[in-house]
Design a protein around this motif. Structure first.
Motif, PDB file in Angstrom:
ATOM      1  N   VAL A  63       0.889  -1.253   0.002  1.00 39.62           N
ATOM      2  CA  VAL A  63      -0.085  -0.085   0.077  1.00 39.62           C
ATOM      3  C   VAL A  63       0.892   1.409   0.007  1.00 39.62           C
ATOM      4  O   VAL A  63       0.598   2.137  -0.829  1.00 39.62           O
ATOM      5  CB  VAL A  63      -1.084  -0.061   1.234  1.00 39.62           C
ATOM      6  CG1 VAL A  63      -1.728   1.279   1.265  1.00 39.62           C
ATOM      7  CG2 VAL A  63      -1.870  -1.058   0.906  1.00 39.62           C
ATOM      8  N   VAL A  64       1.975   1.324   0.773  1.00 43.75           N
ATOM      9  CA  VAL A  64       2.492   2.458   0.883  1.00 43.75           C
ATOM     10  C   VAL A  64       3.510   2.578  -0.529  1.00 43.75           C
ATOM     11  O   VAL A  64       3.596   3.849  -0.933  1.00 43.75           O
ATOM     12  CB  VAL A  64       3.876   2.202   2.033  1.00 43.75           C
ATOM     13  CG1 VAL A  64       4.808   3.321   2.012  1.00 43.75           C
ATOM     14  CG2 VAL A  64       3.160   2.344   3.429  1.00 43.75           C
ATOM     15  N   PRO A  78      11.657   9.779   2.525  1.00 41.69           N
ATOM     16  CA  PRO A  78      12.120  10.894   1.450  1.00 41.69           C
ATOM     17  C   PRO A  78      10.856  11.621   1.210  1.00 41.69           C
ATOM     18  O   PRO A  78      10.702  12.715   0.567  1.00 41.69           O
ATOM     19  CB  PRO A  78      12.412  10.351   0.303  1.00 41.69           C
ATOM     20  CG  PRO A  78      13.152   8.567   0.827  1.00 41.69           C
ATOM     21  CD  PRO A  78      11.862   8.487   2.045  1.00 41.69           C
ATOM     22  N   ARG A  79       9.490  11.162   1.605  1.00 40.96           N
ATOM     23  CA  ARG A  79       8.370  11.694   1.114  1.00 40.96           C
ATOM     24  C   ARG A  79       7.595  12.237   2.309  1.00 40.96           C
ATOM     25  O   ARG A  79       6.691  11.763   2.928  1.00 40.96           O
ATOM     26  CB  ARG A  79       7.334  10.444   0.600  1.00 40.96           C
ATOM     27  CG  ARG A  79       8.023  10.014  -0.696  1.00 40.96           C
ATOM     28  CD  ARG A  79       8.036  11.068  -1.871  1.00 40.96           C
ATOM     29  NE  ARG A  79       6.762  11.497  -2.036  1.00 40.96           N
ATOM     30  CZ  ARG A  79       5.816  10.873  -3.031  1.00 40.96           C
ATOM     31  NH1 ARG A  79       6.012   9.853  -3.501  1.00 40.96           N
ATOM     32  NH2 ARG A  79       4.648  11.310  -2.913  1.00 40.96           N
ATOM     33  N   ALA A  80       7.900  13.641   2.454  1.00 38.52           N
ATOM     34  CA  ALA A  80       7.372  14.426   3.632  1.00 38.52           C
ATOM     35  C   ALA A  80       5.915  14.573   3.320  1.00 38.52           C
ATOM     36  O   ALA A  80       5.078  14.753   4.321  1.00 38.52           O
ATOM     37  CB  ALA A  80       8.084  15.628   3.707  1.00 38.52           C
ATOM     38  N   ASP A  81       5.356  14.699   2.217  1.00 40.00           N
ATOM     39  CA  ASP A  81       3.947  14.882   1.907  1.00 40.00           C
ATOM     40  C   ASP A  81       3.005  13.639   2.364  1.00 40.00           C
ATOM     41  O   ASP A  81       1.839  13.916   2.616  1.00 40.00           O
ATOM     42  CB  ASP A  81       3.850  15.249   0.194  1.00 40.00           C
ATOM     43  CG  ASP A  81       4.588  14.091  -0.408  1.00 40.00           C
ATOM     44  OD1 ASP A  81       5.436  13.322  -0.071  1.00 40.00           O
ATOM     45  OD2 ASP A  81       3.947  13.773  -1.445  1.00 40.00           O
ATOM     46  N   TYR A 132      -6.296   0.407  -2.540  1.00 38.51           N
ATOM     47  CA  TYR A 132      -5.553   0.048  -1.530  1.00 38.51           C
ATOM     48  C   TYR A 132      -5.952  -1.490  -1.254  1.00 38.51           C
ATOM     49  O   TYR A 132      -5.197  -2.424  -0.932  1.00 38.51           O
ATOM     50  CB  TYR A 132      -5.987   0.745  -0.193  1.00 38.51           C
ATOM     51  CG  TYR A 132      -5.590   2.141  -0.110  1.00 38.51           C
ATOM     52  CD1 TYR A 132      -4.753   2.802  -1.248  1.00 38.51           C
ATOM     53  CD2 TYR A 132      -5.956   2.830   0.931  1.00 38.51           C
ATOM     54  CE1 TYR A 132      -4.464   4.074  -1.115  1.00 38.51           C
ATOM     55  CE2 TYR A 132      -5.313   4.437   1.168  1.00 38.51           C
ATOM     56  CZ  TYR A 132      -4.680   4.764  -0.037  1.00 38.51           C
ATOM     57  OH  TYR A 132      -4.435   6.271  -0.042  1.00 38.51           O
ATOM     58  N   ILE A 133      -7.220  -1.887  -1.402  1.00 39.55           N
ATOM     59  CA  ILE A 133      -7.408  -3.092  -1.234  1.00 39.55           C
ATOM     60  C   ILE A 133      -6.679  -4.266  -2.090  1.00 39.55           C
ATOM     61  O   ILE A 133      -6.213  -5.254  -1.545  1.00 39.55           O
ATOM     62  CB  ILE A 133      -8.950  -3.362  -1.147  1.00 39.55           C
ATOM     63  CG1 ILE A 133      -9.503  -2.621   0.128  1.00 39.55           C
ATOM     64  CG2 ILE A 133      -9.344  -4.982  -0.901  1.00 39.55           C
ATOM     65  CD1 ILE A 133     -11.074  -2.352  -0.125  1.00 39.55           C
ATOM     66  N   TRP A 134      -7.012  -3.952  -3.333  1.00 39.73           N
ATOM     67  CA  TRP A 134      -6.474  -4.826  -4.161  1.00 39.73           C
ATOM     68  C   TRP A 134      -4.949  -5.092  -4.178  1.00 39.73           C
ATOM     69  O   TRP A 134      -4.258  -5.966  -3.988  1.00 39.73           O
ATOM     70  CB  TRP A 134      -6.659  -4.465  -5.652  1.00 39.73           C
ATOM     71  CG  TRP A 134      -7.983  -4.733  -6.153  1.00 39.73           C
ATOM     72  CD1 TRP A 134      -8.840  -3.865  -6.250  1.00 39.73           C
ATOM     73  CD2 TRP A 134      -8.506  -5.940  -6.507  1.00 39.73           C
ATOM     74  NE1 TRP A 134     -10.123  -4.435  -6.712  1.00 39.73           N
ATOM     75  CE2 TRP A 134      -9.855  -5.690  -6.801  1.00 39.73           C
ATOM     76  CE3 TRP A 134      -8.168  -7.280  -6.424  1.00 39.73           C
ATOM     77  CZ2 TRP A 134     -10.622  -7.046  -7.297  1.00 39.73           C
ATOM     78  CZ3 TRP A 134      -8.856  -8.214  -6.598  1.00 39.73           C
ATOM     79  CH2 TRP A 134     -10.196  -8.126  -7.366  1.00 39.73           C
ATOM     80  N   VAL A 135      -4.184  -3.823  -3.815  1.00 42.16           N
ATOM     81  CA  VAL A 135      -2.642  -3.779  -3.599  1.00 42.16           C
ATOM     82  C   VAL A 135      -2.428  -4.679  -2.329  1.00 42.16           C
ATOM     83  O   VAL A 135      -1.351  -5.409  -2.327  1.00 42.16           O
ATOM     84  CB  VAL A 135      -2.132  -2.391  -3.559  1.00 42.16           C
ATOM     85  CG1 VAL A 135      -0.789  -2.386  -3.446  1.00 42.16           C
ATOM     86  CG2 VAL A 135      -2.443  -1.718  -4.960  1.00 42.16           C
ATOM     87  N   HIS A 165       4.393   5.946  -5.199  1.00 39.01           N
ATOM     88  CA  HIS A 165       5.123   5.755  -6.347  1.00 39.01           C
ATOM     89  C   HIS A 165       3.878   5.895  -7.461  1.00 39.01           C
ATOM     90  O   HIS A 165       4.339   5.868  -8.611  1.00 39.01           O
ATOM     91  CB  HIS A 165       6.175   4.623  -6.483  1.00 39.01           C
ATOM     92  CG  HIS A 165       7.092   4.854  -5.749  1.00 39.01           C
ATOM     93  ND1 HIS A 165       8.169   5.932  -5.670  1.00 39.01           N
ATOM     94  CD2 HIS A 165       7.725   3.871  -4.634  1.00 39.01           C
ATOM     95  CE1 HIS A 165       8.927   5.692  -4.846  1.00 39.01           C
ATOM     96  NE2 HIS A 165       8.610   4.586  -4.084  1.00 39.01           N
ATOM     97  N   PHE A 166       2.825   5.311  -7.068  1.00 41.65           N
ATOM     98  CA  PHE A 166       1.690   5.248  -8.157  1.00 41.65           C
ATOM     99  C   PHE A 166       0.401   6.170  -7.988  1.00 41.65           C
ATOM    100  O   PHE A 166      -0.458   5.861  -8.645  1.00 41.65           O
ATOM    101  CB  PHE A 166       1.306   3.653  -8.210  1.00 41.65           C
ATOM    102  CG  PHE A 166       2.369   2.733  -8.740  1.00 41.65           C
ATOM    103  CD1 PHE A 166       2.657   2.505  -9.875  1.00 41.65           C
ATOM    104  CD2 PHE A 166       3.276   2.207  -7.817  1.00 41.65           C
ATOM    105  CE1 PHE A 166       3.759   1.909 -10.263  1.00 41.65           C
ATOM    106  CE2 PHE A 166       4.005   1.365  -8.310  1.00 41.65           C
ATOM    107  CZ  PHE A 166       4.688   1.030  -9.335  1.00 41.65           C
ATOM    108  N   GLY A 167       0.657   6.732  -6.762  1.00 39.92           N
ATOM    109  CA  GLY A 167      -0.529   8.018  -6.708  1.00 39.92           C
ATOM    110  C   GLY A 167      -1.729   7.188  -6.441  1.00 39.92           C
ATOM    111  O   GLY A 167      -2.846   7.879  -6.596  1.00 39.92           O
TER     112      GLY A 167
END
Length: 351
Positions: free
Chosen positions: A121-122, A188-191, A136-139, A127-129
């Motif tokens: 999920v992360v 690395p992804r503060a957002d 989320y569920i499928w991933v 990386h895939f927006g």
């Protein structure tokens, strides 16, 4: 010949009576657990930063959101339903995993499967927006499945195959490695850092009717697969060779049951974050009450898992009032001593 006939009839009658008593006992415990779950649902709706009364509950059920009470109830109802759904899913998932692997330490958290779902999920978010809960569920299901295969492969290496200890060690090592990967993706992804870290703790506070509708088909599908595997899991408990001799398709039964467990675990993790120890504690407690028959154990684990997670959520609101303690922290505090106790019981080397 005639001498043995009278003794066999009472023995048969005694066995039938024992089975009936067993069924009555199981039904009684199931009803008791359902009553406890119902009481916990009521507490979950009424307890929070501010308690609400019956009038507020009735107003909220009537569609009113005016005032603090009805508004709080309207928020707590989907939260409670999410705790019930996720708890049931994790309880059944743990029971199935323990049956498939014949490992008393099997649990989505201990085997690292929750962490694998979280990493997937992360990565999808970073990386895939991905933003939709359905994505989320499928991933998460894919990540959980890949991790389950990896852990079982690692635990099967060497002499003796996939022993309980080797599977637990492989799961712990895999979970630690995947946790490091999650940190490497998030730092690395503060957002996305704050939201992901909050989600990783595991909680049901963000439950909404929309998320429940999206996850419900997956949970229902995983539950159906698991329940259909119940009789096969009973046969697998006798050992693979004997199960095959009795006509059981061992590989198919194990694959279907494992798929059901992975779907339940991945879907629950997608909407709540990784919550540990529910799948470990619940099946063991249920076995003490109703035995090892999976036809009873799986539905009983669903009800008990729902009750445990709901109770943990209520407890988290009480101990840290007016703030809240996330349910993932509460289940870890409750489950860790149970895990230690199970490890210390040498006779639970396998199921």
């Amino acid at each position: 010949m005639t001498a043995t006939a009278p003794s066999s009839a009472p023995a048969t009658a005694g066995t039938a009576a024992t089975l009936r008593r067993s069924a009555r006992t199981r039904t009684l415990w199931l009803l008791v657990t359902l009553a406890v779950l119902t009481a916990l649902m009521a507490l979950s709706v009424t307890i929070g930063s501010r308690e609400v009364g019956a009038a507020d509950i009735l107003a909220a059920l009537g569609g009113s959101t005016d005032g603090f009470g009805p508004a709080a109830v309207a928020t707590r109802i989907p939260r409670t339903l999410l705790a019930i759904a996720a708890g049931a899913a994790l309880g059944v998932s743990g029971a199935v995993m323990q049956g498939v692997t014949r490992n008393p330490l099997a649990d989505p958290g201990i085997l690292g499967i929750n962490t694998g779902a979280s990493l997937a999920v992360v990565i999808g978010i970073a990386h895939f927006g991905l933003t939709a809960a359905s994505s989320y569920i499928w991933v998460a299901i894919v990540g959980a499945g890949a991790t389950a295969v990896l852990v079982h492969t690692l635990g099967s290496l060497g002499r003796g195959g996939a022993t309980p200890l080797k599977l637990a060690l492989a799961g712990a090592a895999t979970g630690a490695a995947l946790t490091s990967f999650i940190s490497a993706v998030v730092l690395p992804r503060a957002d996305i850092g704050d939201s992901v870290r909050s989600w990783q703790i595991g909680g049901v506070g963000g439950g909404t009717y929309a998320s429940l509708q999206q996850v419900a088909p997956f949970l229902l599908g995983g539950l159906v697969l698991s329940l259909l595997s119940a009789r096969g899991l009973n046969t697998l408990a006798l050992g693979d060779e004997l199960a095959a001799g009795l006509g059981e398709r061992v590989a198919v039964t194990r694959a279907v049951a494992a798929l059901g467990a992975v779907v339940l675990c991945g879907a629950a993790t997608a909407v709540t974050g990784p919550i540990g120890f529910v799948g470990l504690v619940v099946p063991h407690a249920c076995r003490l009450l109703i035995g090892v028959d999976h036809r009873w154990l799986l539905p009983f684990s669903a009800v008990a898992g729902a009750a445990l997670l709901t109770a943990a959520d209520v407890l988290g609101r009480i101990v840290a009032r007016p703030a809240e303690l996330d349910v993932g922290i509460v289940t870890a505090l409750l489950g860790a001593p149970v895990f230690i106790a199970i490890v210390r019981r040498q006779r639970l080397a396998s199921l």
